[in-house]
Design a protein around this motif. Sequence first.
Motif, PDB file in Angstrom:
ATOM      1  N   MET B   1     -23.690 -74.520-112.716  1.00  0.00           N
ATOM      2  CA  MET B   1     -23.812 -75.683-111.826  1.00  0.00           C
ATOM      3  C   MET B   1     -22.491 -76.419-111.762  1.00  0.00           C
ATOM      4  O   MET B   1     -21.739 -76.422-112.713  1.00  0.00           O
ATOM      5  N   LYS B  89     -33.446 -68.825-117.326  1.00  0.00           N
ATOM      6  CA  LYS B  89     -32.629 -69.663-116.446  1.00  0.00           C
ATOM      7  C   LYS B  89     -31.483 -70.298-117.224  1.00  0.00           C
ATOM      8  O   LYS B  89     -30.321 -70.233-116.813  1.00  0.00           O
ATOM      9  N   GLU B  93     -27.187 -69.869-117.288  1.00  0.00           N
ATOM     10  CA  GLU B  93     -26.161 -70.914-117.199  1.00  0.00           C
ATOM     11  C   GLU B  93     -25.086 -70.698-118.269  1.00  0.00           C
ATOM     12  O   GLU B  93     -23.891 -70.845-118.012  1.00  0.00           O
ATOM     13  N   ASP B 147     -29.509 -77.397-109.009  1.00  0.00           N
ATOM     14  CA  ASP B 147     -29.046 -76.039-108.727  1.00  0.00           C
ATOM     15  C   ASP B 147     -28.811 -75.842-107.228  1.00  0.00           C
ATOM     16  O   ASP B 147     -27.878 -75.152-106.830  1.00  0.00           O
ATOM     17  N   GLU B 176     -28.247 -67.790-109.117  1.00  0.00           N
ATOM     18  CA  GLU B 176     -28.701 -69.129-108.725  1.00  0.00           C
ATOM     19  C   GLU B 176     -29.901 -69.043-107.781  1.00  0.00           C
ATOM     20  O   GLU B 176     -30.751 -69.933-107.763  1.00  0.00           O
ATOM     21  N   HIS B 179     -32.816 -69.243-109.826  1.00  0.00           N
ATOM     22  CA  HIS B 179     -33.009 -70.594-110.380  1.00  0.00           C
ATOM     23  C   HIS B 179     -33.688 -71.508-109.367  1.00  0.00           C
ATOM     24  O   HIS B 179     -34.569 -72.287-109.687  1.00  0.00           O
TER      25      HIS B 179
END
Lengths: 251, 329
Positions: B1, B89, B93, B147, B176, B179
């Motif tokens: 992010m 998830k 990241e 996100d 992503e 996500h």
Amino acid sequence: MNQLAIKELLYKIADDQLILGHRNSEWTGVGPTLEEDIAFSSMAQDKVGQSLAFYKLLHNMGENDPDTVAFMRNAEQFHNCQLVELPSGEYDFSLIRHFLFDFAESARFRRLSESSVKDIADVANKLKGEIKYHTMHANIWIKKLGNATDESIERLQSALNYAFPYALGIFEKSPFETDLIENGVFVGEAQLQEEWLEEVQNVINQTQLILPTVTDEEIKYGGRIGKHTNHLQPLLTEMSEVFKIDPTAEW
Amino acid sequence: MYGGGNSFEHLDLDRSLENEDPQLLAEFEARIARGEKIEPSDWMPALYRKQLIRMIEQHAHSEIIGALPEGTWITRAPGFKRKMALMAKVQDEVGHAQLLYAAAETLGKPREKMIEDLINGKSKYSNIFNYPAYTWADSTVISWLVDAGAIVNQLANSKGSYGPYCRALDRICAEEAFHLKYGHHSVIHLSTGSAKQREMVQAALNRWWTPLMHFFGPPDKMSTHTEILTRWKVKMSTNDENRQQFLDMYVPKIWDLGLTIPDPNLKKNETTEKWEYTEPDWEEFKRVINGDGPCNKERLAVRRRAEERGAWVRKAIMKPVEKPVTPLA
Ligand SMILES: [Fe+2]
Ligand SMILES: [Fe+2]
């Protein structure tokens, strides 16, 4: 075949995996290196996913659905060994626990894949492949850190001394042990422990670590019959905090 | 992010370029204009290198710090489905951080140094992670909308000029998408669920709206001008463009769920086709960026503690395994 015996066997496997998966997931975002952070998360996901497979088998045998079973029971209703519920502590302990437990689990799945109960054999067969990567991972790290610096060797040794009596508790006999063995469901805990010890000893021999000697009285039994350390209930309370806001809701 | 707005301070353009070879500089700019990617061993102006390190490093820090607010909800996720998805998830990241640190390292700054600068507060990360995730609903709003904002930024940046960063972003954007789907599903379940669940998710949206508006950085009219970074395809879109795109894509989806966005002035102007909204408090944004947000200290303390606890491991793996010496006779 006694259904209770099979259920008991499945519950202890599933509960071990769920609780250890939960513990391993606590490393997410705070691991000693980014690579290990990611590795522990992968193993946590595998463990929780595998526990779900066993809870589903139990559900097919008439037990509650997996979410209810996992999120609504109290500590006394859990059959996991005490080793998996201990706090994650530092990386030395988490690594040693992962090493000791995953070698036991790998032996267990190998044996269960020969089970006379086809559903169990099928699941075990599938998971045998997944667990191979976990034992490989443990192997590499134990050999690396068990031969590196004075500090890493000392840390691993004291984690091993602490964890080993709990690890032996993995092999606590079921009340249905003879039943399971005689019906070819499972080779039995004593045999499993022997196979495990040989493999663990073999890895330890390639390091500067020593496997501690443990008397029978020192072994941490009890988990399989719902006797737990006082670390399990807080873990379960945390795990179900949101679920219990409304157990009938879809989240 | 990753959020925009704090990446390009302290540009001293005149001084930065005076030492560059004009011919090399012209060739470099021509390559970028032709749409070629710049690779680690290619010639590049020192300013380009510096700004890219700053940007990629901040992005990497945002991923690793961004793992914290959601990470604390892994052990509390309700039910197997959410528990497993959230683990995957947040793991992604951390994986993004790993990819991005590697991309930044190609420009000459080692990962250890970058993490050191993060911990010492020398280098920044996305402001939004200095806000707390009070409830499960906060974690779902983060997964969906933070996100979503990150994707807007990352998709734009993936068309940039530096090869390793673009390739890392391509992989990141693919993840992503998962996500976003996970976050959206979780928010749908809450906003169509029980009264308690609806209340939780509305409260979370109320808390996150201002940080989300801040996420894209100050309005263009307030920002330092960055023409050269645009020409070099380091900065690919402006803060306002990104914010508008986010509003365009997600406000209707939020309204569809029956949720209320806490800004009575938010509406799309049909003539200009632009969203109009109440300016979020940019003084608060500055305060939080400069360290005085609700969670700045906590986030850095957690990261610092993780580094300290893992130091012995990193030290041990740097040491080659000693082979026992076999006597010759
Ligand atoms: Fe990310
Ligand atoms: Fe993400």
